[in-house]
Design a protein around this motif. Structure first.
Motif, PDB file in Angstrom:
ATOM      1  N   MET A   3       6.119  77.626  -6.561  1.00  0.00           N
ATOM      2  CA  MET A   3       5.541  77.548  -7.923  1.00  0.00           C
ATOM      3  C   MET A   3       6.178  78.607  -8.794  1.00  0.00           C
ATOM      4  O   MET A   3       6.326  79.743  -8.390  1.00  0.00           O
ATOM      5  CB  MET A   3       4.040  77.755  -7.876  1.00  0.00           C
ATOM      6  N   GLN A   4       6.532  78.172  -9.961  1.00  0.00           N
ATOM      7  CA  GLN A   4       7.077  79.126 -10.919  1.00  0.00           C
ATOM      8  C   GLN A   4       5.969  79.511 -11.888  1.00  0.00           C
ATOM      9  O   GLN A   4       5.174  78.678 -12.315  1.00  0.00           O
ATOM     10  CB  GLN A   4       8.229  78.488 -11.698  1.00  0.00           C
ATOM     11  N   THR A   5       5.954  80.732 -12.224  1.00  0.00           N
ATOM     12  CA  THR A   5       4.970  81.197 -13.209  1.00  0.00           C
ATOM     13  C   THR A   5       5.572  81.057 -14.595  1.00  0.00           C
ATOM     14  O   THR A   5       6.752  81.324 -14.809  1.00  0.00           O
ATOM     15  CB  THR A   5       4.585  82.659 -12.952  1.00  0.00           C
ATOM     16  N   ASP A   6       4.736  80.628 -15.478  1.00  0.00           N
ATOM     17  CA  ASP A   6       5.164  80.471 -16.873  1.00  0.00           C
ATOM     18  C   ASP A   6       4.992  81.798 -17.577  1.00  0.00           C
ATOM     19  O   ASP A   6       3.893  82.350 -17.631  1.00  0.00           O
ATOM     20  CB  ASP A   6       4.334  79.380 -17.552  1.00  0.00           C
ATOM     21  N   SER A   7       6.025  82.295 -18.146  1.00  0.00           N
ATOM     22  CA  SER A   7       5.964  83.607 -18.799  1.00  0.00           C
ATOM     23  C   SER A   7       5.212  83.562 -20.127  1.00  0.00           C
ATOM     24  O   SER A   7       4.784  84.592 -20.635  1.00  0.00           O
ATOM     25  CB  SER A   7       7.373  84.149 -19.013  1.00  0.00           C
ATOM     26  N   LEU A   8       5.011  82.370 -20.688  1.00  0.00           N
ATOM     27  CA  LEU A   8       4.303  82.256 -21.957  1.00  0.00           C
ATOM     28  C   LEU A   8       2.832  81.876 -21.789  1.00  0.00           C
ATOM     29  O   LEU A   8       2.101  81.754 -22.771  1.00  0.00           O
ATOM     30  CB  LEU A   8       4.995  81.206 -22.847  1.00  0.00           C
ATOM     31  N   ALA A   9       2.374  81.705 -20.566  1.00  0.00           N
ATOM     32  CA  ALA A   9       0.987  81.282 -20.341  1.00  0.00           C
ATOM     33  C   ALA A   9       0.000  82.351 -20.786  1.00  0.00           C
ATOM     34  O   ALA A   9      -0.993  82.054 -21.458  1.00  0.00           O
ATOM     35  CB  ALA A   9       0.783  80.951 -18.867  1.00  0.00           C
ATOM     36  N   PHE A  10       0.239  83.586 -20.415  1.00  0.00           N
ATOM     37  CA  PHE A  10      -0.688  84.645 -20.792  1.00  0.00           C
ATOM     38  C   PHE A  10      -0.725  84.873 -22.299  1.00  0.00           C
ATOM     39  O   PHE A  10      -1.818  84.960 -22.877  1.00  0.00           O
ATOM     40  CB  PHE A  10      -0.362  85.935 -20.027  1.00  0.00           C
ATOM     41  N   PRO A  11       0.432  84.975 -22.996  1.00  0.00           N
ATOM     42  CA  PRO A  11       0.365  85.127 -24.453  1.00  0.00           C
ATOM     43  C   PRO A  11      -0.313  83.927 -25.132  1.00  0.00           C
ATOM     44  O   PRO A  11      -1.047  84.094 -26.106  1.00  0.00           O
ATOM     45  CB  PRO A  11       1.825  85.245 -24.881  1.00  0.00           C
TER      46      PRO A  11
END
Length: 165
Positions: A3-11
């Motif tokens: 699974m790749q984490t989305d770097s824009l999910a938290f913002p």
């Protein structure tokens, strides 16, 4: 599979929370403004009440005159209103406009501007009302006031009783 984490999910999550907070503040402000408008509109208007007081006597020069029926019209609102006429109305919506030709008691002329927080009284002889009844029961009648705004304000029935006079 990794699974790749989305770097824009938290913002994106933070922005959506901020948007929710701003929308909630806007909704609360809008509701408060609506309530404020309702309160200022109703308090700034006129509030007219009318009532009849039978059995009023006038003492002049040691002699009693009367009895009179006093029509009290009060404005407890914050805005002035003009009174066009007053009358006595029966349940079948027939009415008679009452006019007093006597000089006493001194009365204001109609139309009359009723200021905010004031009251005015009109008088008519009880005998004149009794003659004009044409067999109708005065205890079923109510006093009504016609305002310049087109509004009609009606008092309670049963306030006029000719036997009390």
């Amino acid at each position: 599979m990794t699974m790749q984490t989305d770097s824009l999910a938290f913002p994106a999550f933070v922005i959506s929370i901020i948007g929710l907070v701003v929308a909630s503040i806007g909704a609360a402000t809008g509701i408060a403004a609506l309530v404020w408008q309702i309160v200022t509109r109703t308090r700034g208007a006129h509030r007219v009440k009318v009532r009849a007081v039978p059995g009023m006597m006038l003492v002049r020069g040691g002699f009693n005159e009367g009895p009179f029926i006093e029509i009290q019209i009060s404005n407890s609102g914050a805005a002035p209103v003009q009174i066009r006429q007053w009358s006595i109305v029966f349940p079948d919506n027939t009415g008679m406009v009452v006019a007093v030709p006597e000089l006493l008691p001194v009365q204001p002329s109609l139309p009359y501007m009723l200021q905010a927080g004031t009251r005015v009284s009109f008088f008519t002889r009880t005998s004149a009302i009794a003659e004009a009844l044409n067999g109708k029961d005065i205890r079923t009648a109510a006093v009504q006031v016609q305002l310049a705004t087109g509004q009609t304000v009606r008092g309670r029935r049963g306030q006029i009783n000719l036997e009390d006079a």
